[in-house]
Design a protein around this motif. Structure first.
Motif, PDB file in Angstrom:
ATOM      1  N   ASP A   1      36.165  42.196  35.159  1.00  0.00           N
ATOM      2  CA  ASP A   1      35.584  43.659  34.872  1.00  0.00           C
ATOM      3  C   ASP A   1      35.540  44.131  33.693  1.00  0.00           C
ATOM      4  OD1 ASP A   1      35.250  43.321  37.682  1.00  0.00           O
ATOM      5  OD2 ASP A   1      36.579  44.686  38.220  1.00  0.00           O
ATOM      6  N   SER A   2      36.523  43.809  32.892  1.00  0.00           N
ATOM      7  CA  SER A   2      36.577  44.547  31.451  1.00  0.00           C
ATOM      8  C   SER A   2      37.620  43.614  30.566  1.00  0.00           C
ATOM      9  CB  SER A   2      36.918  45.840  31.364  1.00  0.00           C
ATOM     10  OG  SER A   2      36.950  46.281  30.050  1.00  0.00           O
TER      11      SER A   2
ATOM     12  N   MET B   1      38.011  38.423  44.092  1.00  0.00           N
ATOM     13  CA  MET B   1      36.515  38.508  44.854  1.00  0.00           C
ATOM     14  C   MET B   1      36.835  38.057  46.526  1.00  0.00           C
ATOM     15  SD  MET B   1      34.792  39.512  42.573  1.00  0.00           S
ATOM     16  CE  MET B   1      33.306  39.744  43.588  1.00  0.00           C
TER      17      MET B   1
ATOM     18  N   PRO C   1      41.875  44.871  42.427  1.00  0.00           N
ATOM     19  CA  PRO C   1      41.893  44.948  40.952  1.00  0.00           C
ATOM     20  C   PRO C   1      42.937  44.650  40.582  1.00  0.00           C
ATOM     21  CG  PRO C   1      41.738  47.270  41.668  1.00  0.00           C
ATOM     22  CD  PRO C   1      41.553  46.134  42.889  1.00  0.00           C
TER      23      PRO C   1
ATOM     24  N   THR D   1      38.470  34.959  41.019  1.00  0.00           N
ATOM     25  CA  THR D   1      38.443  36.213  40.299  1.00  0.00           C
ATOM     26  C   THR D   1      37.209  36.530  39.422  1.00  0.00           C
ATOM     27  OG1 THR D   1      39.947  35.152  38.702  1.00  0.00           O
ATOM     28  CG2 THR D   1      41.088  36.041  40.590  1.00  0.00           C
ATOM     29  N   ARG D   2      37.128  37.691  39.124  1.00  0.00           N
ATOM     30  CA  ARG D   2      36.101  38.138  37.967  1.00  0.00           C
ATOM     31  C   ARG D   2      36.699  39.078  36.785  1.00  0.00           C
ATOM     32  NH1 ARG D   2      32.354  42.126  40.801  1.00  0.00           N
ATOM     33  NH2 ARG D   2      33.503  43.471  39.878  1.00  0.00           N
TER      34      ARG D   2
ATOM     35  N   GLU E   1      45.500  43.785  36.330  1.00  0.00           N
ATOM     36  CA  GLU E   1      45.413  43.427  35.237  1.00  0.00           C
ATOM     37  C   GLU E   1      45.930  41.949  34.741  1.00  0.00           C
ATOM     38  OE1 GLU E   1      45.849  47.234  32.616  1.00  0.00           O
ATOM     39  OE2 GLU E   1      47.607  47.059  33.637  1.00  0.00           O
TER      40      GLU E   1
ATOM     41  N   LEU F   1      40.818  43.700  32.618  1.00  0.00           N
ATOM     42  CA  LEU F   1      40.785  44.080  33.889  1.00  0.00           C
ATOM     43  C   LEU F   1      40.171  43.045  34.636  1.00  0.00           C
ATOM     44  CD1 LEU F   1      40.421  47.774  33.380  1.00  0.00           C
ATOM     45  CD2 LEU F   1      42.531  46.682  34.135  1.00  0.00           C
ATOM     46  N   TYR F   2      40.552  42.549  35.675  1.00  0.00           N
ATOM     47  CA  TYR F   2      39.794  41.455  36.642  1.00  0.00           C
ATOM     48  C   TYR F   2      39.874  41.941  38.180  1.00  0.00           C
ATOM     49  CZ  TYR F   2      39.921  37.649  33.228  1.00  0.00           C
ATOM     50  OH  TYR F   2      39.655  36.928  32.469  1.00  0.00           O
ATOM     51  N   ARG F   3      39.274  41.486  38.973  1.00  0.00           N
ATOM     52  CA  ARG F   3      39.094  41.838  40.403  1.00  0.00           C
ATOM     53  C   ARG F   3      38.978  40.584  41.045  1.00  0.00           C
ATOM     54  NH1 ARG F   3      37.888  46.324  42.960  1.00  0.00           N
ATOM     55  NH2 ARG F   3      37.165  47.203  41.185  1.00  0.00           N
TER      56      ARG F   3
END
Length: 171
Positions: A144-145, A159, A164, A141-142, A166, A155-157
């Motif tokens: 995002d904010s 990969m 996306p 996961t990454r 939370e 906020l994650y995404r």
């Protein structure tokens, strides 16, 4: 006030049923912000809550919802107090609350960082978290904010599945 503080009082059950305004799948009891309920023999109730953040914008709504729920059930006087010490921790989220978060697409927090006495270290970067995707359960996961729809979420995404999501921040 002569208080009835039993865990099974009707005032307690009603206060425990009030939903969090920012994550409505959770009750205040699930979230762990409900600290105490004292039911007076005269029909009065004092409820104590701890906000997730000292500046939590939802605290006024929580207070209003508790008061409205208890008064609608016939309690004559309702007072909602805010307790800041000890500060709320994501460790206070119940297992039921964590299950509800997962079922609603949230990544649940890991154990909160341990607080120590003395100076608080200043870090200018976000400490990496081990976050698992609530959809496919991948750890790839990454971030995002660091800022989600509320102060307590990031906020994650994923990969792998690219969804996306939370993550409830560890506090």
């Amino acid at each position: 006030m002569t208080a009835v503080v039993g865990r099974d009082s009707s005032a307690r059950r009603l206060a425990e049923s009030v939903h969090d305004p920012e994550m409505p799948m959770l009750t205040l009891a699930d979230l762990g912000v409900l600290r105490g309920v004292e039911e007076g023999t005269d029909g009065s109730v004092v409820v104590t809550i701890t906000p997730t953040y000292s500046g939590c914008p939802a605290i006024a709504t929580m207070r209003d919802d508790i008061e409205r729920t208890l008064k609608a059930a016939g309690f004559s006087a309702v007072e909602v107090k805010t307790m800041l010490t000890p500060p709320w921790s994501t460790d206070w989220i119940s297992e039921e609350g964590r299950r509800k978060l997962r079922e609603n697409g949230y990544s649940t927090p890991s154990p909160a960082p341990r607080r120590t006495a003395g100076p608080v270290p200043l870090t200018l970067t976000v400490k990496p978290r081990e976050v698992t995707c609530p959809v496919c359960h991948s750890a790839n996961t990454r971030l995002d904010s660091e800022f989600g729809s509320t102060l307590c979420k990031a906020l994650y995404r994923c990969m792998d599945c690219l969804e996306p999501f939370e993550h409830v921040k560890e506090i």
